[in-house]
Write an enzyme that holds these catalytic residues in place. Structure first.
Site, PDB file in Angstrom:
ATOM      1  NE  ARG A  47     -60.695 -46.754   1.679  1.00  0.00           N
ATOM      2  CZ  ARG A  47     -61.881 -46.185   1.844  1.00  0.00           C
ATOM      3  NH1 ARG A  47     -62.984 -46.834   1.499  1.00  0.00           N
ATOM      4  NH2 ARG A  47     -61.979 -44.976   2.354  1.00  0.00           N
ATOM      5  CG  ASP A  99     -71.592 -51.795   8.739  1.00  0.00           C
ATOM      6  OD1 ASP A  99     -71.637 -50.627   9.171  1.00  0.00           O
ATOM      7  OD2 ASP A  99     -70.900 -52.123   7.760  1.00  0.00           O
TER       8      ASP A  99
END
Length: 285
Positions: free
Chosen positions: A44, A153
């Site tokens: 990631r 978000d």
């Protein structure tokens, strides 16, 4: 990730570096990253190191822990967060929304009242627009009433996608046939029509930070978000949702999540809950 990207990437984080990354992720966003997650963290974050031309995680951590590293900390959290969404995911929630939750709210809106719904952890916006379409199926002109769906978000990248509201035509496959008229398809893709976009607004929000919203919500969707949190962080979030809901408001959570006993919710279906009695009277913090 391409295989060539993996080979060209920085060396894996050391156990100490992984532990420091895990502490930052937990403190910033309540994420739980165990010692076995070295490969996940590397996959990631390797792109962030390459983008910044940093050779290793030690240099990266020096940046994100420095006062000037606040923006990169946000990008780090975004990279470590999984964003998976689709239209009408977990259809039983939308059946309950259509059959039990929305009819009295729609009647209220027709009489001049308001409807407020929150999609927390909205990813690229499919959940929020699924809620909007379900509402439009009962109230064909939702944009002419006092109806707002807040979609939030922590990841600004997926929020940009949500605001663009442009999807592949194949993404609309789960939309029920009777609701497809609220979506538009073109040669270049597909997306919600204007009446749906008008009632949905997208905002960046860390669920573990202070919430700026002053009013209460009739319905909150927060699905498959707390699976990344520890038990204490989950419990704290459920309590905050209780204070953010109107009396007898509704809460929808993910298929692998549960509200523990002792909180002011009662089950009304599969991973669907309702605020008990007057439990929502405490001001939201």
């Amino acid at each position: 990730m391409k295989r060539s990207d993996t080979l060209a990437g920085p060396p894996p984080p050391t156990p100490a570096e992984l532990a420091q990354i895990a502490r930052i992720a937990h403190d910033e966003a309540g994420l739980v990253i165990g010692p076995s997650k070295t490969t996940l963290v590397q996959s990631r974050l390797a792109r962030r190191l390459r983008a910044l031309d940093l050779p290793d995680y030690g240099r990266y951590l020096a940046l994100v822990t420095a006062p000037e590293g606040q923006d990169e900390r946000r990008r780090m959290i975004s990279a470590l967060t999984t964003n998976v969404s689709q239209f009408f995911r977990e259809p039983h929630h939308f059946a309950l929304l259509r059959d039990r939750v929305l009819p009295p709210l729609v009647a209220r809106a027709r009489s001049g009242g308001r409807i407020r719904i929150w999609s927390a952890g909205c990813a690229a916006g499919q959940e929020a627009f699924s809620i909007a379409a379900t509402l439009a199926g009962l109230l064909p002109d939702p944009d002419r009433h006092d109806i707002r769906i807040l979609a939030t978000d922590i990841d600004p990248h997926v929020l940009a996608l949500a605001r663009a509201a442009s999807y592949d035509a194949a993404d609309l496959a789960p939309v029920p046939p009777d609701l497809r008229r609220w979506f538009e398809t073109t040669d270049g893709g597909a997306g919600p029509g204007r009446s749906l976009r008008e009632i949905v607004s997208f905002r960046e929000l860390n669920l573990h930070a202070p919430w700026p919203m002053a009013g209460r919500f009739d319905v909150i969707f927060c699905r498959n978000v707390t699976i990344y949190f520890d038990v204490e962080a989950q419990h704290r979030l459920w309590q905050r949702f209780a204070t953010a809901l109107s009396p007898e408001g509704w809460l929808f959570i993910g298929h692998s999540e549960r509200i523990p006993a002792g909180l002011p919710f009662h089950s009304v279906g599969v991973t669907a809950y309702r605020l008990s009695g007057a439990a929502g009277q405490t001001p939201c913090r």
